[in-house]
Design an enzyme around this catalytic site. Structure first.
Site, PDB file in Angstrom:
ATOM      1  N   ARG A  88       0.848  -1.184   0.000  1.00  0.00           N
ATOM      2  CA  ARG A  88       0.000   0.000   0.000  1.00  0.00           C
ATOM      3  C   ARG A  88       0.889   1.241   0.000  1.00  0.00           C
ATOM      4  O   ARG A  88       1.641   1.475   0.950  1.00  0.00           O
ATOM      5  CB  ARG A  88      -0.909  -0.012   1.232  1.00  0.00           C
ATOM      6  N   HIS A 132      -2.772  11.033   0.970  1.00  0.00           N
ATOM      7  CA  HIS A 132      -2.225  10.818   2.307  1.00  0.00           C
ATOM      8  C   HIS A 132      -1.620  12.136   2.776  1.00  0.00           C
ATOM      9  O   HIS A 132      -0.418  12.231   3.052  1.00  0.00           O
ATOM     10  CB  HIS A 132      -1.196   9.690   2.302  1.00  0.00           C
ATOM     11  N   GLU A 177      -7.161   8.452   6.403  1.00  0.00           N
ATOM     12  CA  GLU A 177      -7.396   9.148   7.669  1.00  0.00           C
ATOM     13  C   GLU A 177      -7.863  10.595   7.481  1.00  0.00           C
ATOM     14  O   GLU A 177      -7.185  11.545   7.893  1.00  0.00           O
ATOM     15  CB  GLU A 177      -6.136   9.106   8.542  1.00  0.00           C
ATOM     16  N   ASN A 306      -7.269   1.874  10.162  1.00  0.00           N
ATOM     17  CA  ASN A 306      -5.960   2.118  10.768  1.00  0.00           C
ATOM     18  C   ASN A 306      -6.133   2.131  12.280  1.00  0.00           C
ATOM     19  O   ASN A 306      -6.949   2.890  12.805  1.00  0.00           O
ATOM     20  CB  ASN A 306      -5.384   3.450  10.313  1.00  0.00           C
ATOM     21  N   TYR A 308      -3.923   1.947  16.093  1.00  0.00           N
ATOM     22  CA  TYR A 308      -2.690   1.913  16.870  1.00  0.00           C
ATOM     23  C   TYR A 308      -2.945   1.745  18.364  1.00  0.00           C
ATOM     24  O   TYR A 308      -2.234   1.006  19.036  1.00  0.00           O
ATOM     25  CB  TYR A 308      -1.882   3.196  16.626  1.00  0.00           C
ATOM     26  N   GLU A 372      -3.405  -0.071   8.354  1.00  0.00           N
ATOM     27  CA  GLU A 372      -2.219   0.328   9.115  1.00  0.00           C
ATOM     28  C   GLU A 372      -2.319  -0.236  10.517  1.00  0.00           C
ATOM     29  O   GLU A 372      -3.364  -0.139  11.157  1.00  0.00           O
ATOM     30  CB  GLU A 372      -2.080   1.859   9.222  1.00  0.00           C
TER      31      GLU A 372
END
Length: 468
Positions: A88, A132, A177, A306, A308, A372
């Site tokens: 990606r 992005h 995002e 995504n 985290y 991600e």
């Protein structure tokens, strides 16, 4: 050329992933490409922001980054040796269409053609993200994402890239995002372009949604029917710090401006009613025109996630300027207990599992892809040249195990993209944080696969992982 000596085991993994599961890694153009002034590329908002004193740690810029622009063949060879099935990458808008208007620059398109062709020759599936965060500076000067016209310029740009790469790219992601682009860029100002206006952040969020919908329609007309059209969101796994009604309401507010501001328009063609109430003192949403929500809710083939770390919130107030438009005077963020990464983010894979189950229930029939997931740690090459990163391996193992658990619980997860392939320019942190599974010596651009790269290669080769 770096060599990667991964020796997968012969025993079947305890946690096996489905056949055809996509094993990838991910990067972003401004974070790795460099070549900031080559081939007709003009400044993006991140070029401008990184040159603004005090905005980026150590005054770092993405001028050279990981020099991927000149090292594409080496980086593709690394991916092939790791064994990823998908890669990606993002297309730099100012490299393709420097002013954000008019015809494309052939040199810019040729770079991405070479990248896609090299991936295909290596047996790696190209996955392209159109945005992005590198908005051409000229479009920001004309109003940026709070300005409606930017959405139409994005759709035009999407058409130019699709025409050039439509026969090569397997999956097209419109935006990465958009929450960060809107609320960190125009609300708190910690990301480019560095504005601090609650109303500008809400306008930007809507116009990013509109840009997504318009671009999705353009892509459908320009790429083969076998290509997938997607969107990537950094959905917030938000939890109240207690069952008290005021803390539960704080979590609802963050969910509205962090998640449902995108989920509801994209998948249901509506604005969240509670978000409109929460932000009534900021805006009356008069920038939402007739037909916008219908355009935004264009059908998608998958949703990228995504993830985290989770967030823990309670009733209170946040620092100003805040990215949480309409919620900043009602919500405080608490510390999530447990170990933390070099970003000071908590390590909590349960948040990913819970998020996937929520989407299983709220968006039935929508395939999910982890686009991600990863962690920054203070990595370094030891005297022998080896980069040991056991904390990252443990982080990745826990989160892949959470994905496997979600699959067992009925979530339709089709793939996992590890962030990131390379150490890179980490936005406002400059080069001080390392997310890569390949170490980059930024002085020499030498690439050294970390222990996590070998571990990930073994997971891919075996189609799964062992329990801890």
């Amino acid at each position: 050329m770096t060599t990667l000596d991964a020796r997968p085991g012969t025993t079947a993994p305890a946690l096996r992933f489905p056949p055809g599961f996509r094993w990838g890694t991910a990067t972003a153009a401004y974070q790795i490409e460099g070549a900031a002034t080559e081939g007709g590329r003009t400044p993006s908002i991140w070029d401008t922001f990184s040159r603004t004193p005090g905005k980026v740690r150590n005054g770092d810029t993405g001028d050279i980054a990981a020099d991927h622009y000149h090292r594409v063949a080496e980086d593709i060879a690394l991916m092939r040796r790791i064994g990823v099935t998908d890669y990606r990458f993002s297309v730099a808008w100012p490299r393709v269409q420097p002013t954000g208007r008019g015809p494309a620059v052939r040199t810019g398109l040729d770079f991405y053609r070479r990248l896609a062709d090299g991936l295909l020759e290596a047996g790696i599936r190209p996955v392209a993200t159109l945005y992005h965060w590198d908005l051409p500076q000229e479009l920001e000067d004309a109003g940026g994402w709070p300005h409606r016209e930017t959405a139409y310029r994005f759709a035009e740009y999407a058409g130019l890239v699709a025409e050039a790469l439509g026969d090569r790219v397997a999956t097209w992601t419109t935006l990465n995002e958009p929450w960060c682009a809107a609320f960190l860029g125009y609300g708190s100002g910690v990301h480019a372009p560095g504005r601090t206006s609650a109303v500008a952040s809400l306008r930007a969020a809507h116009h990013l949604n509109l840009a997504h919908g318009l671009a999705a329609r353009v892509l459908r007309e320009a790429v083969p029917v076998t290509a997938e059209v997607s969107l990537t969101l950094n959905l917030h796994a938000v939890r109240p710090c207690s069952p008290a009604p005021e803390d539960v309401d704080a979590a609802r507010r963050i969910d509205a401006v962090g998640n449902r501001i995108f989920l509801d328009p994209v998948f249901h063609g509506r604005l969240p009613e509670d978000l409109v109430r929460d932000t009534a003192a900021v805006t009356d949403w008069d920038f939402v025109a007739d037909g916008d929500l219908a355009a935004i809710s264009a059908p998608l083939d998958s949703l990228g996630i995504n993830y985290y770390a989770p967030s823990l919130v309670g009733a209170g107030s946040s620092e100003s300027p805040s990215p949480w438009a309409g919620a900043e005077r009602h919500v405080r963020f608490e510390t999530v207990p447990g170990p933390r990464t070099a970003m000071d983010w908590p390590v909590d894979a349960d948040g990913l599992h819970g998020l996937l189950l929520r989407l299983r229930d709220e968006l039935p029939g929508v395939p999910l892809v982890i686009t991600e997931n990863g962690a920054a740690y203070d990595d370094y090459a030891d005297p022998s040249g080896r980069v040991k990163d056991p904390e990252r391996v443990a982080y990745l193992h826990a989160h892949l195990a959470a994905v496997h658990r979600a699959l067992a619980d009925g979530a339709d997860v089709r793939g996992y993209f590890l962030w990131s392939l390379l150490d890179n320019f980490e936005w406002a942190y400059g080069y001080s944080k390392r997310f890569g599974i390949v170490h980059v010596d930024f002085a020499t651009q030498r690439r050294t696969p970390k222990d996590s790269a070998r571990w990930y290669g073994e997971v891919i080769a075996r189609g799964g992982l062992d329990t801890p």
